[in-house]
Write a protein that holds these residues in place. Structure first.
Motif, mmCIF file in Angstrom:
data_model
loop_
_atom_site.group_PDB
_atom_site.id
_atom_site.type_symbol
_atom_site.label_atom_id
_atom_site.label_comp_id
_atom_site.label_asym_id
_atom_site.label_seq_id
_atom_site.Cartn_x
_atom_site.Cartn_y
_atom_site.Cartn_z
ATOM 1 N N ASP A 32 3.098 2.520 -2.236
ATOM 2 C CA ASP A 32 4.063 1.814 -1.970
ATOM 3 C C ASP A 32 3.614 0.902 -0.758
ATOM 4 O O ASP A 32 3.640 1.540 0.427
ATOM 5 C CB ASP A 32 5.619 2.423 -1.482
ATOM 6 C CG ASP A 32 6.675 1.726 -1.272
ATOM 7 O OD1 ASP A 32 6.586 0.516 -1.242
ATOM 8 O OD2 ASP A 32 7.724 2.148 -1.102
ATOM 9 N N SER A 33 3.564 -0.440 -1.059
ATOM 10 C CA SER A 33 3.149 -1.275 0.149
ATOM 11 C C SER A 33 4.141 -1.421 1.371
ATOM 12 O O SER A 33 3.682 -1.934 2.459
ATOM 13 C CB SER A 33 2.676 -2.638 -0.592
ATOM 14 O OG SER A 33 3.776 -3.199 -1.085
ATOM 15 N N SER A 34 5.288 -1.046 1.087
ATOM 16 C CA SER A 34 6.357 -0.942 2.194
ATOM 17 C C SER A 34 6.146 0.107 3.197
ATOM 18 O O SER A 34 6.809 0.214 4.191
ATOM 19 C CB SER A 34 8.021 -1.048 1.743
ATOM 20 O OG SER A 34 8.174 0.241 1.047
ATOM 21 N N GLU A 36 5.176 2.350 5.778
ATOM 22 C CA GLU A 36 4.500 2.100 7.403
ATOM 23 C C GLU A 36 3.314 2.318 7.770
ATOM 24 O O GLU A 36 2.472 1.990 8.536
ATOM 25 C CB GLU A 36 5.503 2.523 8.502
ATOM 26 C CG GLU A 36 6.914 1.987 8.404
ATOM 27 C CD GLU A 36 7.930 2.581 9.659
ATOM 28 O OE1 GLU A 36 8.208 1.982 10.421
ATOM 29 O OE2 GLU A 36 8.060 3.908 9.459
#
Length: 140
Positions: A32-34, A36
């Motif tokens: 998941d590129s979201s 952190e």
């Protein structure tokens, strides 16, 4: 002096298990590129059994990509981590959740670490082969 050499070897093994010298393809490990975690990080503290190797002159940086690949770079190696040289780069595959990442999943070198990100600071803590590791990274 034998004690110091033993500690350095143990520390090198601990770091090697955290950032193994295995390069993977990462295609099946999209993350998941979201998260952190995705991004580039420079170590500001690298405590190994109470000794800060960053303060001693070593540098360590990691990059975690959304395609499931990570890379790292070491300079001023204080632990013989880079074999016979004082600087090296390498990487491999990783998977991640919002609180854990796994380096080189589904291999003999697999390592699962807990992390947290607050603002632009990431902390990672682990005990590997009896060595206590506490790392702090700044996002770049």
């Amino acid at each position: 002096m034998q004690w110091l050499r033993t500690r350095r070897i143990a520390a090198a093994l601990a770091i090697a298990s955290i950032a193994p010298i295995v390069v993977g393809c990462g295609d099946e490990n999209i993350v998941d590129s979201s998260l952190e975690l995705v991004g580039s990080w420079n170590a500001t503290v690298l405590m190994v059994d109470g000794v800060d190797l960053i303060a001693g002159g070593m540098t360590l940086s990691f990059t975690f990509n959304a395609n499931g690949e990570y890379s790292y770079s070491v300079t001023g190696d204080l632990m013989e981590f880079c074999d016979t040289v004082t600087a090296c780069t390498d990487g491999g595959d990783f998977t991640a959740t919002s609180t854990q990442f796994t380096l080189d999943p589904n291999t003999l070198d697999e390592v699962v670490l807990n992390y947290s990100v607050t603002g632009n600071t990431m902390t990672v803590a682990a005990t590997v082969d009896g060595l206590v590791l506490a790392w702090t990274f700044q996002g770049i």
